[in-house]
Design an enzyme around this catalytic site. Structure first.
Site, PDB file in Angstrom:
ATOM      1  N   LYS A 162       0.846  -1.204   0.000  1.00  0.00           N
ATOM      2  CA  LYS A 162       0.000   0.000   0.000  1.00  0.00           C
ATOM      3  C   LYS A 162       0.879   1.251   0.000  1.00  0.00           C
ATOM      4  O   LYS A 162       1.533   1.555   0.987  1.00  0.00           O
ATOM      5  CB  LYS A 162      -0.923   0.046   1.213  1.00  0.00           C
ATOM      6  CG  LYS A 162      -1.991   1.129   1.024  1.00  0.00           C
ATOM      7  CD  LYS A 162      -2.645   1.577   2.306  1.00  0.00           C
ATOM      8  CE  LYS A 162      -1.843   2.619   3.040  1.00  0.00           C
ATOM      9  NZ  LYS A 162      -1.686   3.913   2.336  1.00  0.00           N
ATOM     10  N   GLU A 183       9.730   0.687  10.770  1.00  0.00           N
ATOM     11  CA  GLU A 183      10.778   1.704  10.726  1.00  0.00           C
ATOM     12  C   GLU A 183      10.055   3.019  10.929  1.00  0.00           C
ATOM     13  O   GLU A 183       9.278   3.438  10.083  1.00  0.00           O
ATOM     14  CB  GLU A 183      11.531   1.625   9.400  1.00  0.00           C
ATOM     15  CG  GLU A 183      12.908   2.225   9.484  1.00  0.00           C
ATOM     16  CD  GLU A 183      12.925   3.642   8.972  1.00  0.00           C
ATOM     17  OE1 GLU A 183      12.970   4.560   9.820  1.00  0.00           O
ATOM     18  OE2 GLU A 183      12.881   3.829   7.756  1.00  0.00           O
ATOM     19  N   CYS A 215      13.626  10.123   7.842  1.00  0.00           N
ATOM     20  CA  CYS A 215      13.460   9.675   9.234  1.00  0.00           C
ATOM     21  C   CYS A 215      14.769   9.761  10.007  1.00  0.00           C
ATOM     22  O   CYS A 215      14.765   9.935  11.216  1.00  0.00           O
ATOM     23  CB  CYS A 215      12.882   8.280   9.288  1.00  0.00           C
ATOM     24  SG  CYS A 215      13.708   7.169   8.189  1.00  0.00           S
ATOM     25  N   GLU A 233      10.100  15.128  16.529  1.00  0.00           N
ATOM     26  CA  GLU A 233      10.418  15.016  15.106  1.00  0.00           C
ATOM     27  C   GLU A 233       9.594  16.035  14.323  1.00  0.00           C
ATOM     28  O   GLU A 233       8.366  16.045  14.401  1.00  0.00           O
ATOM     29  CB  GLU A 233      10.109  13.607  14.610  1.00  0.00           C
ATOM     30  CG  GLU A 233      10.498  13.405  13.163  1.00  0.00           C
ATOM     31  CD  GLU A 233      10.310  11.959  12.692  1.00  0.00           C
ATOM     32  OE1 GLU A 233       9.233  11.396  12.934  1.00  0.00           O
ATOM     33  OE2 GLU A 233      11.245  11.411  12.082  1.00  0.00           O
TER      34      GLU A 233
END
Ligand code: ADP
Length: 516
Positions: A189, A264, A298, A399
């Site tokens: 997806k 992850e 990331c 983040e």
């Protein structure tokens, strides 16, 4: 949305056939859900096209197709042939480099040279795992005089793969290539923001010779298609890259049938500059480490800790680098370094963190506003540098996923390590020093870590980071394992670790004569 294909012409004049449906069993299908996704270009905020959005029924169809393929034709294809199919797919993708890169620049906003780099990553990863397909060996283990056992690495089965929008093709490759090489079938997806390049890539699957059902691609939203896939009891493994909170959701969904899982997730990676570092080099890598890909990485080294004796000098060099390199604007134009953020939501998120940084009293040294972009349109943000950032500020702890860096100074090495480790994330950490002993000690300590008295969250920080860069930042290589510890993830991708994550070990006990 009813049609399954259209012809699009990108702003750079390139025309191509764009599939709009779901790719299931090597066929293009309309979504039974009747839902659609409006795909927007972040460059000018205009709609590019609408694609079909899978619902639970569509995901179920894709999972069934993947199961049939796993039991049937795919199980009869040997490992060397699997490798050949992956190589063929890589070759066909390479021929489409210009088109695939054009689509990702248009849909994601990354500059064209980076988008071409992503196609290179896609083909490299496909070829790397093609080579691994027939090199997955078991072991022979002797136990007693009359007994031994052998092991083999078996595919896990049907793998659900949910990927983010920051590297639409690269993330697809990291997931698909090792899974296929190891003999699994997949339902992938893509992120709802960036489905277009993967759909064009999907047209190459059938042409490469993959049997129907081996690779299925279901565009859709996270809460519908993504959640259906992660929770589906016909799926044996789920692999996910995205935010930590969504990773937590996926873990819960995967609990239905105790799926194998790799995650992850997020990061707040530190970059530490010691007084003996090559400062020019450090400032360039530090810039790359946070400003590349619009800061949407990331492992972006979003916290920079600089020894107090060289702090002013480093900050000046860093800002000089930002001024010299960070041309913000149309990502199709040569010379542009930074394009728009991927979506309105991300654009607003970055701007909200800029406000938080100002409110919390960090010094805004550069940027700090929306950028006018292309004719005042698009989700552009200025590269933003905050200095004198304190450890309790949100821009230091959370983040941001944008071109925003938090710079702070330190006095002793112990302090630097402690403050670097003081986060519930555990993805990357970079160190700049010319002292090899210090560099390797740092790599060890940041791995061993320690309970930090500065920790603002009572989390286990016995181990720090799983990717360490000595004198670089955000160097990625498909041969090297990648992934996080703590709340940055579970498991590894890339390298040999990336393919063993798509296998399960079978042990066969052989008795040569022991009688009961
Ligand atoms: P972002 O917030 O940056 O979009 P996400 O982690 O939410 O990052 O998205 C990464 C991927 O996870 C996307 O493909 C998205 O559709 C999918 N996703 C989001 N929410 C869920 C969910 N609840 N279940 C499964 N997949 C999800």
């Amino acid at each position: 949305t009813s049609s399954l294909f259209t012809t699009l012409t990108a702003p750079n004049g390139r025309s191509f056939d764009q599939p709009l449906g779901l790719f299931i069993n090597n066929e293009w299908r309309a979504a039974k859900s009747g839902d659609g996704i409006t795909v927007v270009s972040p460059i000018n905020e205009e709609e590019i096209v609408k694609v079909h959005a899978a619902g639970a029924q569509d995901v179920d169809d894709a999972v069934k197709a993947a199961r049939e393929a796993f039991k049937g034709p795919w199980s009869k294809i040997g490992p060397t042939e699997r490798g050949e199919l992956l190589r063929k797919l890589a070759d066909l993708a390479e021929e489409q480099t210009e088109t695939l890169a054009t689509i990702d620049t248009w849909n994601n906003g990354k500059r064209l040279s980076s988008a071409k780099g992503d196609v290179g990553e896609l083909t490299s990863v496909l070829r790397f795992y093609a080579g691994f397909a027939d090199k997955l060996y078991g072991q022979v283990i002797s136990t007693t005089e009359s007994k031994f056992a052998y092991t083999s690495r078996e595919p896990i089965g049907v793998c659900g793969q949910i990927i983010p929008w920051n590297y639409p093709l690269g993330m697809a490759a990291w997931k698909m290539a090792p899974a296929l090489a190891a003999g699994n079938t997949i339902v992938l997806k893509p992120a709802e923001q960036t489905p277009l390049s993967i759909l064009v890539f999907a047209t190459l699957i059938d042409r490469s010779g993959f049997p129907p059902g081996v690779i299925n691609i279901v565009n859709g939203f996270g809460r519908t298609a993504g959640a259906s896939l992660a929770g589906h009891v016909g799926v044996d493994k789920v692999a996910f890259t995205g935010s930590t909170n969504t990773g937590r959701e996926i873990m819960k969904l995967a609990a239905t049938n105790l799926k194998e899982i790799t995650l992850e997730t997020g990061g707040k990676s530190p970059l530490i500059v010691f007084e003996d570092a090559d400062l020019d080099n450090a400032s360039k890598w530090a810039h790359y480490g946070i400003m590349a890909n619009q800061g949407q990485i990331c492992t972006a080294t979003s916290r920079i800790l600089v020894h107090e004796t060289i702090y002013t000098k480093f900050v000046d060099l860093f800002i000089g680098r930002v001024k010299q390199t960070s041309k913000v604007g149309n990502p199709f134009e040569a010379g542009t370094f930074q394009g728009p953020q991927v979506s309105k939501a991300q654009y607003e998120r970055v701007l909200s963190y800029i406000e938080k940084g100002k409110q919390e009293g960090a010094t805004l040294r550069f940027g700090g506003k929306p950028h006018q972009g292309v004719d005042g349109k698009g989700f552009f943000v200025e590269p933003t540098v905050f200095t004198d950032v304190k450890d309790n500020m949100k821009i230091y702890r959370e983040e941001v996923f944008g071109p925003l860096v938090a710079i702070s100074s330190f006095t002793t090495e112990e302090e630097a390590i402690e403050r670097a480790n003081d986060t519930f994330y555990g993805l990357g950490a970079a160190i700049f020093t010319e002292n090899i002993t210090r560099a390797h000690q740092f790599a060890k300590k940041i791995e061993a870590g320690s309970e930090s008295p500065l920790s603002h969250r009572r989390v286990n920080i016995d181990y720090g980071f799983s990717v360490v860069w000595i004198n670089s930042s955000n160097d990625s290589d498909f041969r090297i394992p990648f992934g996080g510890v703590k709340q940055s993830g579970i498991g590894r991708e890339l390298g040999e670790a990336g393919i063993t994550a798509y296998t399960t070990v079978k042990a066969v006990h052989v008795n040569l004569g022991t009688r009961l």
